[in-house]
Design a protein around this motif. Sequence first.
Motif, PDB file in Angstrom:
ATOM      1  N   SER A   1       0.811  -1.225   0.000  1.00 39.61           N
ATOM      2  CA  SER A   1       0.000   0.000   0.000  1.00 39.61           C
ATOM      3  C   SER A   1       0.844   1.276   0.000  1.00 39.61           C
ATOM      4  N   PRO A   2       1.986   1.358   0.703  1.00 35.40           N
ATOM      5  CA  PRO A   2       2.760   2.602   0.614  1.00 35.40           C
ATOM      6  C   PRO A   2       3.395   2.800  -0.762  1.00 35.40           C
ATOM      7  N   VAL A   3       3.686   1.716  -1.438  1.00 38.83           N
ATOM      8  CA  VAL A   3       4.258   1.834  -2.781  1.00 38.83           C
ATOM      9  C   VAL A   3       3.233   2.459  -3.725  1.00 38.83           C
TER      10      VAL A   3
ATOM     11  N   TRP B   1      13.087   3.871  -2.714  1.00 38.50           N
ATOM     12  CA  TRP B   1      11.860   3.686  -1.948  1.00 38.50           C
ATOM     13  C   TRP B   1      12.097   2.641  -0.879  1.00 38.50           C
ATOM     14  N   GLY B   2      11.570   2.876   0.317  1.00 37.04           N
ATOM     15  CA  GLY B   2      11.706   1.859   1.343  1.00 37.04           C
ATOM     16  C   GLY B   2      11.038   2.216   2.653  1.00 37.04           C
TER      17      GLY B   2
ATOM     18  N   THR C   1       6.026   3.884   8.559  1.00 40.05           N
ATOM     19  CA  THR C   1       6.709   5.001   7.921  1.00 40.05           C
ATOM     20  C   THR C   1       7.418   4.502   6.661  1.00 40.05           C
ATOM     21  N   PHE C   2       7.185   5.205   5.565  1.00 41.04           N
ATOM     22  CA  PHE C   2       7.758   4.845   4.269  1.00 41.04           C
ATOM     23  C   PHE C   2       8.404   6.095   3.692  1.00 41.04           C
TER      24      PHE C   2
ATOM     25  N   LEU D   1      -5.359   1.073   7.933  1.00 40.67           N
ATOM     26  CA  LEU D   1      -4.676  -0.137   7.460  1.00 40.67           C
ATOM     27  C   LEU D   1      -3.944   0.069   6.135  1.00 40.67           C
ATOM     28  N   PHE D   2      -4.590   0.750   5.207  1.00 44.63           N
ATOM     29  CA  PHE D   2      -4.029   0.842   3.861  1.00 44.63           C
ATOM     30  C   PHE D   2      -3.765   2.266   3.386  1.00 44.63           C
ATOM     31  N   GLY D   3      -4.163   3.270   4.156  1.00 44.34           N
ATOM     32  CA  GLY D   3      -3.994   4.660   3.736  1.00 44.34           C
ATOM     33  C   GLY D   3      -2.634   5.217   4.117  1.00 44.34           C
TER      34      GLY D   3
END
Length: 185
Positions: free
Chosen positions: A24-26, A139-140, A146-147, A170-172
């Motif tokens: 989801s963060p990607v 990206w990581g 935290t992304f 959860l996904f935001g």
Amino acid sequence: MKRKLWVGLASAAVAVFMGVYALSPVFAAYALIQAGKRGDTETLRRLVDFPAFRASLKDELNQVLADEMRDRGGEAGDVLAGLGMLLAPTLVSGAVDTLVTPEAIGQMVRSGQAPDPRNRQASDKAQPKAEDDDIHQAWGYRNLDTFAVTLTRKDRPDRRLALIMTRRGLFGWKLTGVDFQRDKP
């Protein structure tokens, strides 16, 4: 036989959930980068927590100014450096509140560098544009919630701009901060 089917379905559901949770963060970071490149202000408004981002940018800029004043403290005298240290946070705060807009965040994504609040006229003018090939993206995860998308310009490899995204639900994910990273000489 039915039990194996239910166990298989449950295992597949857990695997899909974990995959979406991890990726989801990607997806959010990709949407942020693409919106910034296109200048899509509505998407940027949705993906950025502006109060948190402004607070983070103020902290980073104040630290940069403090480091610069400390490094130059002996040149201008301790009294002037001390006065500058007292005034800098107020100046940075007002400038950041004015400068941080969806358009400015889009410019940060396109140029790989933050606006300079010390020079409002330069910030109002278009900053030097970098081609997509001129900015490296890394990206990581920094931790589970935290992304970071770290942007590095090829002409300034010693300076990196990390856009910090924080999990919301959860996904935001929302852009909540920035981190200036410099290689020490």
